[in-house]
Design an enzyme around this catalytic site. Structure first.
Site, mmCIF file in Angstrom:
data_model
loop_
_atom_site.group_PDB
_atom_site.id
_atom_site.type_symbol
_atom_site.label_atom_id
_atom_site.label_comp_id
_atom_site.label_asym_id
_atom_site.label_seq_id
_atom_site.Cartn_x
_atom_site.Cartn_y
_atom_site.Cartn_z
ATOM 1 N N GLU A 1 -9.463 30.540 -9.930
ATOM 2 C CA GLU A 1 -9.984 29.770 -8.794
ATOM 3 C C GLU A 1 -11.476 30.004 -8.596
ATOM 4 O O GLU A 1 -12.210 29.090 -8.227
ATOM 5 C CB GLU A 1 -9.219 30.101 -7.505
ATOM 6 C CG GLU A 1 -7.721 29.768 -7.539
ATOM 7 C CD GLU A 1 -7.421 28.350 -7.977
ATOM 8 O OE1 GLU A 1 -8.225 27.448 -7.686
ATOM 9 O OE2 GLU A 1 -6.379 28.144 -8.631
ATOM 10 N N THR B 1 0.639 4.594 5.483
ATOM 11 C CA THR B 1 -0.681 4.072 5.802
ATOM 12 C C THR B 1 -0.663 3.165 7.025
ATOM 13 O O THR B 1 -1.696 2.620 7.390
ATOM 14 C CB THR B 1 -1.262 3.303 4.606
ATOM 15 O OG1 THR B 1 -0.235 2.476 4.060
ATOM 16 C CG2 THR B 1 -1.754 4.252 3.542
ATOM 17 N N GLY C 1 0.825 -1.194 0.000
ATOM 18 C CA GLY C 1 0.000 0.000 0.000
ATOM 19 C C GLY C 1 0.858 1.241 0.000
ATOM 20 O O GLY C 1 2.080 1.164 0.167
ATOM 21 N N ASP D 1 -5.321 20.968 -14.625
ATOM 22 C CA ASP D 1 -6.769 20.782 -14.761
ATOM 23 C C ASP D 1 -7.097 19.993 -16.016
ATOM 24 O O ASP D 1 -7.962 19.117 -16.011
ATOM 25 C CB ASP D 1 -7.473 22.143 -14.873
ATOM 26 C CG ASP D 1 -7.283 22.976 -13.622
ATOM 27 O OD1 ASP D 1 -7.105 22.382 -12.553
ATOM 28 O OD2 ASP D 1 -7.329 24.219 -13.731
#
Ligand code: ADP
Ligand code: MG
Ligand code: ZN
Length: 500
Positions: A336, A112, A108, A410
């Protein structure tokens, strides 16, 4: 045996020296030189060896970790405990003739709790615990890695004896460093020897030997491991340790704030909701940062806003000192706001915080309250996410008539989602195999999806053009805006409801 060898060599050396000195006195000096050089070299090698053994395999005794101190990871914990039961019931396993479990692999992302789980496993089974990391076995000299593996197992057995326990757990972090596919690392014969030694040690472990040794390894690259490692009788149990979901995050936050004074205003559930994708280690860091902020303000308790401010810090790194030019900042604010407005329109209450304070690599940032920790997305949800991703660049186009490089990330994100739409059979192409789709058909479909969504996004935002112009100036001044402030502003903008 090794020590005897040294004495014998030493003795023989002296004898030779004496013999040479008596028979050929002329050769005495060069022989003496050779002898002392050899002696010095052997001492140095011995020193290195013991130093190396000291580094590898840290024996942990104090600081016991128990499973209940690990937040979330319920599945992993259950699977590990199940696997460990054979260590606790050794006699039964023997009478039933069950092949002993020799190794577990925890796989993982970093932070974690894999190390914590291995330590808890040792506590749970009352075993001695010895830990090492794969990178400690990597050495320039052939054979050193293999001998360190040998030493590690020796150390584990020794530790168990010393502590009066009949089981030991050897934890090897970053197993992929030594357990990568053999031959794939080029001519690195050294790695092969180390891996072979590990396999030999594991093959040699039986149920009858005392103390019994169990190996727990951790990696975030399970796909990289040599198949020989995950064969039955070796690491035949693989356990996934994933990023925690919201309930897990809340549990971790509770654990990590247990020793910290929290104000009544603190709502850990809210913090858990806003920390989607955080690892346990990041949550630990978040709690620590929040406490530091409280201390800086000479507060006696940690407040909700300290957590809020720390989220950005942990996510994006320290605030950078440099400040973009004024007109750049305004563009960032416009960008934004484009994200924020579209986000709120496709899902109300989704904006948690808008900031244009530069942190890390990001110039600005809209933090969204994640929808929920879901695993399935519908077509509409994917389209909405693309709308929000494009919202920034569309707002720039609307206000300035052009776009900037600020949208690179984006667009990457939007492209991934468009691909997901196609791959899941949700596009106009119907159910297709995206792998075998002709490239021009794929490109055409992605372009079509974007064109349609771009127009829709522009339409959504055009209503707010004037509003964006004025609010962006305020945002440049204040740097920050909370979700609630933003929503109040947004509601005041709409004279008549716009259909989305
Ligand atoms: P990994 O080995 O998976 O990289 P670690 O076990 O080393 O992660 O975790 C690093 C630190 O992060 C721990 O010392 C602890 O403070 C915190 N942490 C990580 N996961 C958890 C968890 N599930 N519960 C509580 N704390 C955690
Ligand atoms: Mg670790
Ligand atoms: Zn953006």
């Amino acid at each position: 045996m090794k020590t005897y060898l040294k004495e014998v060599v030493l003795g023989l050396g002296f004898a030779t020296l004496v013999f040479v000195g008596f028979t050929f006195p002329g050769y005495l000096f060069p022989f003496f030189l050779l002898f002392s050089l050899l002696f010095a070299a052997s001492v140095m090698i011995e020193k290195n060896r013991s130093a190396a053994a000291g580094v590898t395999g840290e024996v942990a005794k104090s600081h016991q970790i128990e499973f209940h101190q690990i937040g979330g990871q319920d599945m992993a914990k259950r699977e590990i405990m199940e696997a460990l039961d054979f260590l606790k019931h050794r006699d039964q396993i023997q009478t039933l003739g069950i092949r002993p479990l020799k190794g577990l692999i925890l796989s993982g992302p970093p932070g974690t709790g894999k190390t914590l789980l291995a330590k808890a496993a040792a506590t749970y089974t009352d075993s001695a615990f010895v830990a090492a990391s794969g990178s400690e076995f990597v050495e320039m000299y052939v054979g050193v890695g293999a001998s360190r593996v040998r030493d590690l197992f020796k150390k584990a057995r020794l530790a168990a004896k010393k502590e009066g326990k009949d089981t030991a757990i050897v934890f090897i972090d970053e197993i992929d460093v030594i357990g990568g596919k053999r031959g794939s690392t080029g001519s690195h014969q050294e790695y092969d020897q180390t891996l072979n030694q590990l396999l030999t040690e594991m093959d040699g472990m039986g149920t009858t030997t005392s103390p019994m040794v169990l190996v727990i390894a951790a990696t975030n690259r399970l796909d990289m491991l040599d198949p020989a490692l995950i064969r039955p009788g070796r690491f035949d149990r693989q356990i996934k340790v994933d990023l925690p979901d919201k309930t897990g995050r809340l549990h971790i936050l509770e654990i990590q704030t247990k020793n910290k004074p929290l104000a009544d205003s603190v709502d850990l559930e809210q913090v858990a909701r806003e920390t989607y994708g955080f690892s346990g280690a990041q949550l630990e860091s978040l709690c620590n940062e929040a406490a530091i902020l409280a201390m800086r303000e000479s507060k006696e308790q940690i407040e909700q806003l300290h957590f809020r401010d720390s989220v950005d810090k942990v996510l994006l790194g320290e605030r950078t000192g440099k400040r973009p030019r004024e007109e750049e900042l305004e563009r960032v604010a416009v960008h934004e706001l484009g994200h924020a407005i579209t986000s709120e329109l496709v899902r109300s209450q989704s904006v948690s915080h808008i900031t244009i304070a530069p942190r890390g690599n990001a110039l600005g940032f809209v933090r969204q309250v994640p929808e929920s920790d879901g695993y399935l997305y519908t077509y509409d949800q994917l389209v909405n996410q693309i709308i929000v991703a494009l919202g920034g660049t569309v707002a720039e186009e609307l206000i300035y008539g052009n776009r900037s490089t600020g949208a690179q990330g984006d667009i990457q994100q939007a492209t991934n989602m468009a691909r997901t739409i196609i791959a899941c059979g949700l596009s106009t192409l119907g159910i297709v195999d995206i792998e075998n789709l002709q490239k021009n058909i794929l490109d055409e479909e992605i372009r079509r999806i974007f064109a349609e969504i771009y127009d829709r996004t522009r339409e959504m935002l055009s209503v707010y053009e004037e509003g964006i112009r004025t609010l962006s100036v305020d945002l440049v001044r204040d740097e920050n805006m909370t979700g609630d402030e933003f929503r109040t502003w947004l509601q005041a903008q709409i004279k008549e409801p716009v259909s989305v």
